[in-house]
Design an enzyme around this catalytic site. Structure first.
Site, short mmCIF file in Angstrom:
data_model
loop_
_atom_site.label_atom_id
_atom_site.label_comp_id
_atom_site.label_asym_id
_atom_site.label_seq_id
_atom_site.Cartn_x
_atom_site.Cartn_y
_atom_site.Cartn_z
CG ASP A 1 -1.97 -0.83 -2.63
OD1 ASP A 1 -2.71 0.01 -2.38
OD2 ASP A 1 -2.83 -2.30 -2.02
CG ASP B 1 -3.01 3.98 -1.67
OD1 ASP B 1 -3.62 3.54 -2.68
OD2 ASP B 1 -2.63 2.60 -0.66
CB SER C 1 -1.34 -0.27 1.34
OG SER C 1 -1.73 0.77 1.00
CG ASP D 1 -5.44 0.48 -1.36
OD1 ASP D 1 -5.52 0.70 -0.96
OD2 ASP D 1 -5.25 -0.54 -0.60
#
Length: 575
Positions: free
Chosen positions: A303, A301, A149, A305
């Protein structure tokens, strides 16, 4: 520095032929010259937390490497065969822009295939929400994404999803961990069966984009979409693959991408932290927005999400919204659209978390839907959808800049959420309003709720001990008065007891146990303490509210709330 025996024993176990020469040499080097690093690398096994398993990449049981992830994957393979006997088991694997993500993803694919499991592996980096979607689209039993993340560049991670598209939750996570812990590293099957590995990309991308548009578009006229001036940044992450194509397909033509941050890069060279919760992360995007007179800034961010949003306030200045503000804006918008379409009949719900704004409860009540509240992490909202099939999920989020639109994706999803906030912005602009004005109108209707987060980083073994001691102190010496307001209720999610301080009455809570404490003051102020499940941090969440009689007084009321929260933070010695 003397090396403790148990640490040395764990390290010596990695000096056997089970581990490759490079790994053995690295362990020997730490034993001879870096005992402190050796201790950090071997003092425990890497653990699953709020958002899967995250850790520093390197050699050792407490590090992300081919052996720790291989062991996880072998354990999950064994568990899958137990749960789905006689079936052709299928898994899907995605990965983000971090260093080693692609090679670690292939290692995971190799282990699954070596265990006779069909693997769909994305041919290049992809957003985490697409993994959740792909799992159901391809009718898989399990999904894995390699991501840490928004953690620093030295981190990577491993998130596990099940056949409903949501992350693992109890008791299943515990069952899988037990299987993994019972394994020896020598039992890992690393030799792949390549014919069981299939690479995927465009077909799933197209289906995911189509689903995102269906879920997050609400009949915004084409001219209003074309009139919205958007600045977008992927912060060197995976969203560059899917967010711009989704916005383009949905009809948004004025999308300006921050060029310096468009190239995926695991070093995240232009930011201190690739976390849209941090104002600095969006500074380049805001500067570009001012140059182009843009209406809205969106940054995601690594990734993809979480999303950070900035909009123009009543003075025309770009203002960063926090996660609670974007959550209430998007939830209210969805509720209003569902109501207009006649789709609310008392069998719907929205989702939130125990550390998020209480304003979500007010919205739910006003629209005659339920607000289900769970622990931090979207795996709990996904579990709500799974556990209550008789109710329809509208949308939900948490304060940490995540939102989920509908149930096509069972995790926070910055692709659909980016499209949704652009829909809100385009429609507001078309009627002479703005996202900021819409937010203030919500405060005038439901009360002005202001939240703030203090996050203290405590790294390593000593940091973990310090965090644990802070929670012990808060439990053994509970606060009785804060900011001249008495504490009236304490919820301890570790003991599952909610205690009314005024009457002494105790009530058992039904939410699963977690190391969280929440204090409520007489005036409704809420203070929460919680160690992070994914980072070496302890977090303190503050929420206060006041009535807002009319929009013109918003600035004065907000200052009152800000001053109050600052005083509380100072009183608790957290500033």
């Amino acid at each position: 520095m003397e090396i403790e025996k148990d640490i040395l024993d764990r390290a010596n176990a990695w000096l056997t032929p089970v581990f490759d020469n490079k790994t053995q040499e690295a362990v020997k080097e730490m034993i001879s010259s870096s005992p402190a690093d050796l201790k950090e690398s071997f003092y425990k096994n890497l653990e699953f937390g709020t958002g899967g398993m995250r850790g520093v990449m390197g050699v050792g049981t407490n590090r992300i490497n081919k052996y720790t992830l291989g062991k996880n994957t072998q354990g999950i393979s064994n568990y899958l065969h137990q749960q789905f006997p006689g079936q052709q088991i299928k898994v899907v694997i995605a990965y983000d822009c971090r260093h080693n993500s692609n090679t670690l993803a292939k290692t995971v694919a190799d282990v699954f295939s070596a265990n006779g499991i069909k693997v769909y592996l994305f041919s290049d980096l992809r957003p985490t929400p697409e993994l959740s979607f792909a799992l159901k689209y391809l009718k898989c039993q399990c999904g894995i994404v390699l991501t840490a993340s928004h953690n620093p560049p030295e981190y990577n991670g491993y998130k596990v999803y099940w056949e409903d598209g949501g992350q693992l939750v109890p008791p299943q996570d515990g069952e899988i961990i037990n299987v993994i812990e019972a394994l020896e590293y020598a039992e890992i099957k690393f030799q792949p069966d390549e014919k069981l590995i299939e690479y995927i990309d465009k077909e799933v991308d197209d289906a995911f984009i189509k689903s995102s548009i269906e879920n997050a578009s609400f009949n915004t006229p084409a001219k209003d979409k074309e009139n919205l001036n958007i600045v977008f940044t992927s912060l060197h992450g995976t969203s560059i693959k899917l967010v711009p194509p989704t916005l383009a397909k949905a009809g948004y033509t004025k999308v300006h991408i921050v060029p310096e941050q468009a190239e995926p890069n695991g070093d995240f060279p232009t930011v201190k932290s690739p976390n849209p919760e941090e104002p600095e992360a969006l500074s380049m995007a805001v500067a570009l927005a001012d140059k182009l007179n843009a209406d809205i800034v969106v940054g995601t961010d690594p990734d993809c999400d979480r999303l950070g949003v900035a909009v123009r306030n009543n003075d025309g200045k770009m203002t960063l919204l926090n996660g609670n503000q974007t959550m209430v804006l998007m939830t209210h918008y969805l509720l209003e659209k569902w109501k207009t379409q006649g789709k609310i009949d008392g069998k719907q719900f929205i989702g939130s978390t125990i550390v998020s704004t209480p304003m979500m409860m007010e919205l739910a009540s006003a629209y005659d839907v339920e607000c289900k509240v769970g622990l931090t992490g979207f795996k709990w909202i996904a579990k709500m959808i799974k556990d209550f099939p008789q109710q329809k999920f509208i949308g939900g989020g948490e304060e940490s800049f995540g939102y989920m639109v509908g149930d096509a994706v069972r995790d926070k999803d910055a692709v659909a959420a980016t499209l949704l906030i652009c829909e809100i912005a385009a429609q507001a602009k078309a009627k002479g309003s703005s996202v900021y004005k819409e937010l203030i109108e919500l405060y005038a209707e439901f009360g002005f709720y202001k939240e703030y987060l203090v996050s203290l980083t405590k790294k390593g073994i000593s940091g973990l001990q310090e965090i644990n001691q802070m929670m012990v102190d808060l439990r053994e010496n509970p606060l009785k008065e804060i900011y001249n307001e008495r504490v009236v209720m304490v919820e301890d999610y570790q003991s599952s007891i909610a205690k009314n301080i005024m009457t002494g009455e105790e009530e058992m809570m039904t939410i699963p146990k977690s190391n969280v404490l929440i204090y409520y003051l007489e005036d409704g102020t809420k203070i929460c303490a919680r160690p992070s499940g994914t980072e070496p941090k302890i977090k303190f969440y503050f929420s206060a509210h006041l009535p807002l009689d009319r929009a013109e007084n918003a600035a004065a009321v907000e200052k009152q709330l800000d001053d109050k929260i600052k005083e509380i933070i100072s009183e608790l010695n957290l500033s």
